[in-house]
Design an enzyme around this catalytic site. Structure first.
Site: not given
Length: 356
Positions: A186, A205, A331
């Site tokens: 990007v 981020e 997680c």
């Protein structure tokens, strides 16, 4: 010097124990609670004057940086995760960012769709528009928009060959002819084409200089077009993912590269040189917290299959266990962090911009 060395060794030994699966889930949660309280103590200042000055100073510091640092080994491994593993851990759309949980009975699959519907609503998507999805991952949003708005032309950008192949394969299965996937970083992407709507979900981020990023993206926004950004944040303060102190096992283990930024909910408001804010929302940290819990449950419920996938992909049982442990701790730690103070510390920020 001796004390410093001892602390570093202690963290290194702790990380080894974590990697070998010798630290229980409850211990991880307990250690994360301590880490969270340290970060809150670091981030909150005694007066609002000091709080604001800290944020403004941080925002200004970003303006002197490169747009983004080079993608490192860790990021490469995160992008090229074995697809069968993602099918196990994530929901049906393989959305690799938080879903929207209407309540605790919401399934992971439902949460992914609810959140993407919310994106479309807040970005004011209409059939017939041209859409650009920056950092599109495995195409959850690209495919969602393409199916829901068949008259839209949807372009996704990814720097992963396997992600592009997966998305194009899904387009064939879903009989979608309105999707184009561009294989590009990007930050290096250039085009004279403009788009009616641009999405940047979980992309900020990975940026350092928001001013350069938004300046670049603004050139792709059509007249009367809009840019929708979603990012993880703390509600008040921002920081680089660098060790907080010498006891900081979390940053050393989860984000050893130090290339990510945890921004504040309002930080993008300080970067309106080339775009103007149209609207701004925050979503409770309960949403990512519940999502990470669901990821962990799915991982644990299918642990034998995950072991086989990782052993085949990484080439050894030892490395397979290392990555299983990494994702479990990832997680557990983030579910704990985002649930802090009932989801009112770390959360999600969504900003809608127009071109200046």
């Amino acid at each position: 010097m001796e004390t410093k060395q001892t602390k570093k060794e202690a963290v290194a030994n702790l990380i080894k124990r974590i990697e070998h699966g010798e630290v229980s889930d409850e211990e991880i949660r307990g250690m994360m609670k301590i880490q969270v309280q340290k970060r809150l103590k670091w981030g909150y200042k005694p007066t609002h004057e000091q709080q604001l000055a800290q944020l403004v100073t941080f925002a200004q510091s970003l303006k002197g940086m490169e747009m983004a640092e080079e993608v490192d080994t860790l990021d490469a491994e995160l992008y090229e995760i074995p697809l069968p593993f993602l099918h196990i851990m994530c929901g049906k759309t393989l959305k690799f960012s938080p879903g929207y949980f209407k309540d605790e009975s919401t399934t992971l699959d439902e949460s992914e769709v609810y959140m993407m519907d919310l994106y479309c609503e807040r970005a004011q998507i209409k059939d017939g528009q041209s859409i650009l999805d920056l950092g599109c991952g495995h195409g959850s949003l690209t495919l969602h928009v393409a199916q829901k708005y068949r008259g839209c032309k949807v372009t996704g950008i990814t720097n992963s060959v396997s992600q592009k192949e997966f998305i194009m394969d899904q387009c064939k299965k879903l009989d979608l002819s309105n999707v184009e996937i561009i294989l590009e970083d990007v930050t290096k992407f250039e085009t004279e084409i403009t788009y009616d709507r641009i999405f940047a979900v979980a992309l900020i981020e990975h940026m350092k200089n928001y001013e350069l990023f938004l300046k670049k993206v603004s050139t792709w926004i059509a007249q009367y077009g809009l840019l929708f950004v979603e990012h993880h944040c703390h509600k008040v303060f921002a920081y680089q993912y660098e060790p907080l102190d010498e006891d900081d096992w979390y940053t050393e283990y989860i984000f050893p590269s130090g290339t990510l930024v945890m921004s504040s909910s309002s930080i993008l408001l300080y970067f309106q040189e080339d775009v103007s804010v149209v609207n701004h929302w925050t979503l409770s940290g309960k949403h990512p917290s519940l999502g990470f819990k669901q990821w962990l449950k799915r991982l644990d419920d299918n642990i034998d299959e995950v072991k086989e996938i990782f052993e085949s992909f990484y080439g050894s049982k030892e490395k397979a266990m290392k990555f299983i442990t990494y994702w479990r701790v990832f997680c557990i730690a983030h579910s704990q962090m985002y649930s802090t103070n009932n989801g009112e510390e770390w959360m999600l920020s969504q900003v809608l911009f127009k071109k200046k």
